[in-house]
Design a protein around this motif. Structure first.
Motif, short mmCIF file in Angstrom:
data_model
loop_
_atom_site.label_atom_id
_atom_site.label_comp_id
_atom_site.label_asym_id
_atom_site.label_seq_id
_atom_site.Cartn_x
_atom_site.Cartn_y
_atom_site.Cartn_z
N VAL A 158 1.03 6.30 -7.23
CA VAL A 158 -0.05 7.22 -7.59
C VAL A 158 0.44 8.65 -7.55
O VAL A 158 0.21 9.44 -8.48
N ASP A 159 1.15 9.01 -6.49
CA ASP A 159 1.65 10.39 -6.36
C ASP A 159 2.61 10.75 -7.49
O ASP A 159 2.63 11.89 -7.95
N ALA A 160 3.38 9.76 -7.93
CA ALA A 160 4.38 10.01 -8.99
C ALA A 160 3.80 9.88 -10.39
O ALA A 160 4.48 10.19 -11.37
N GLY A 161 2.56 9.43 -10.49
CA GLY A 161 1.98 9.22 -11.81
C GLY A 161 2.58 8.05 -12.55
O GLY A 161 2.62 8.04 -13.79
N ASP A 162 3.04 7.03 -11.81
CA ASP A 162 3.63 5.84 -12.41
C ASP A 162 2.52 4.91 -12.85
O ASP A 162 2.00 4.12 -12.05
N LEU A 163 2.16 4.97 -14.12
CA LEU A 163 1.00 4.23 -14.61
C LEU A 163 1.32 2.77 -14.94
O LEU A 163 0.43 2.02 -15.32
N ASP A 164 2.57 2.38 -14.76
CA ASP A 164 2.88 0.95 -14.81
C ASP A 164 2.46 0.27 -13.52
O ASP A 164 2.31 -0.95 -13.48
N GLU A 165 2.27 1.07 -12.46
CA GLU A 165 1.84 0.55 -11.17
C GLU A 165 0.44 1.05 -10.79
O GLU A 165 -0.37 0.29 -10.26
N ARG A 199 0.82 -1.21 0.00
CA ARG A 199 0.00 0.00 0.00
C ARG A 199 0.86 1.26 0.00
O ARG A 199 0.53 2.24 -0.67
N ALA A 200 1.95 1.24 0.73
CA ALA A 200 2.85 2.40 0.74
C ALA A 200 3.47 2.60 -0.64
O ALA A 200 3.54 3.73 -1.15
N ASP A 201 3.93 1.53 -1.25
CA ASP A 201 4.52 1.62 -2.60
C ASP A 201 3.48 2.08 -3.60
O ASP A 201 3.78 2.90 -4.50
N TYR A 202 2.25 1.57 -3.46
CA TYR A 202 1.21 1.96 -4.40
C TYR A 202 0.89 3.45 -4.26
O TYR A 202 0.72 4.15 -5.26
N GLY A 203 0.81 3.94 -3.04
CA GLY A 203 0.56 5.37 -2.83
C GLY A 203 1.63 6.23 -3.46
O GLY A 203 1.33 7.28 -4.06
N ARG A 204 2.88 5.80 -3.36
CA ARG A 204 3.97 6.56 -4.00
C ARG A 204 3.83 6.52 -5.51
O ARG A 204 4.12 7.53 -6.19
#
Length: 320
Positions: free
Chosen positions: A272-279, A265-270
């Motif tokens: 989202v914040d970074a706009g990493d659409l591979d994740e 969940r922490a990695d996923y939140g980061r």
């Protein structure tokens, strides 16, 4: 050009097109643009951020718009409905839960109640509860849905709840989908994915570009993003998104997330914040094949209606 249906008559709109209340994506600018073009735009009340809802209502300006809620989330924050009703929305849409406790409050405020359903049985329940309009949502749809396909569900729902008007949702990406919905007895369409890739939608530009480049073949219905976001969605609802590295890693292996869920969940939140659409999730459905540009939402409404009229007119060639 206009298409006159029970939906346009009931809502007092020009075109039988409603934009879906996509959580975090369907803000006031999108809803307002759809309404100003002759449809009805719905603000996404979704996960009930009161400050966001108030801000987006202001962003709709003078446009007549409605709002949609995730019903099981509204169960935990029922005051949000009263706050929305104070704005005198054109309609309130309830999805994914029992609408019966809320419809009397909506009607008491002089507002129309729209209920989204995924089965014929829940369509009947919504009609019995007093729904003014019923959205029959097929599993083709982006976002949360269940298992039935749009093409069979819509006419079955029409047969089950007549004279309550039924609106088709799931896989409608252009005017051909609108024409098909009308031919199946629906009074109009509710459209999400196609408006996701519009100028006014609050999705990231990169997410809109991915939607415009994707195919419905690239989508998956899964619960992995909800687990990563900490949303405890009830069965049978799962989220349809584009496939990406995150779904490839975890879809079908959800039990493997349990041992490291906090870190995930922490990695996923980061991401989202970074706009990493591979994740991070790009929440569009099987209508992705029909998305090839990112125009203003009003243009999409007018384009859809013109295409539907052309499709309906050309269909008469088959009558001999």
């Amino acid at each position: 050009m206009s298409l006159s249906t029970p939906l346009t008559a009931l809502l007092g709109i020009e075109h039988p097109v409603i934009s879906a209340p996509m959580a975090g994506v369907a803000g006031g600018a999108l809803a307002g643009a759809v309404s100003q073009a002759g449809g009805l735009g719905l603000i996404g009340g979704g996960y009930i951020d009161d400050a966001w809802i108030e801000r987006e209502w202001s962003a709709a300006g003078n446009a007549r718009v409605g709002i949609g809620f995730i019903t099981w989330r509204l169960d935990g924050a029922p005051a949000a409905l009263d706050a929305a009703l104070a704005h005198r929305p054109a309609a309130v849409m309830l999805s994914f839960g029992d609408p019966a406790p809320y419809i009397p409050r909506i009607h008491a405020a002089g507002v129309l109640a729209i209920c989204q359903v995924q089965t014929v049985g829940t369509a009947r329940q919504a009609a019995d509860a007093g729904a003014d309009l019923i959205v029959a949502q097929g599993a083709d749809a982006g976002g949360h849905g269940a298992s039935r396909g749009t093409f069979a569900l819509v006419p079955a729902a029409v047969d089950a709840v007549t004279p309550v008007p039924v609106i088709a949702a799931g896989g409608v990406g252009d005017g051909r989908g609108l024409a098909a919905a009308l031919a199946m007895g629906a009074a109009g369409v509710l459209v999400g994915s196609r408006f996701y890739a519009s100028v006014e939608a609050q999705a990231r530009d990169g997410a809109k570009a991915r939607a415009a480049a994707a195919s419905g073949d690239h989508t998956v219905q899964s619960g992995v993003f909800d687990r990563a976001r900490g949303f405890d969605w009830p069965a049978p609802f799962r989220l349809r998104t584009l496939r990406n590295r995150f779904t490839d890693r975890w879809h079908g292996r959800e039990a493997g997330m349990d041992g490291s869920l906090d870190a995930i969940r922490a990695d996923y939140g980061r991401a989202v914040d970074a706009g990493d659409l591979d994740e991070a999730a790009v929440v569009v459905g099987e209508a992705a094949d029909l998305i090839r540009d990112v125009p203003p939402a009003g243009d999409l409404v007018r384009r859809m209606v013109a295409e539907a009229e052309a499709a309906l007119r050309s269909g008469t060639q088959f009558i001999v």
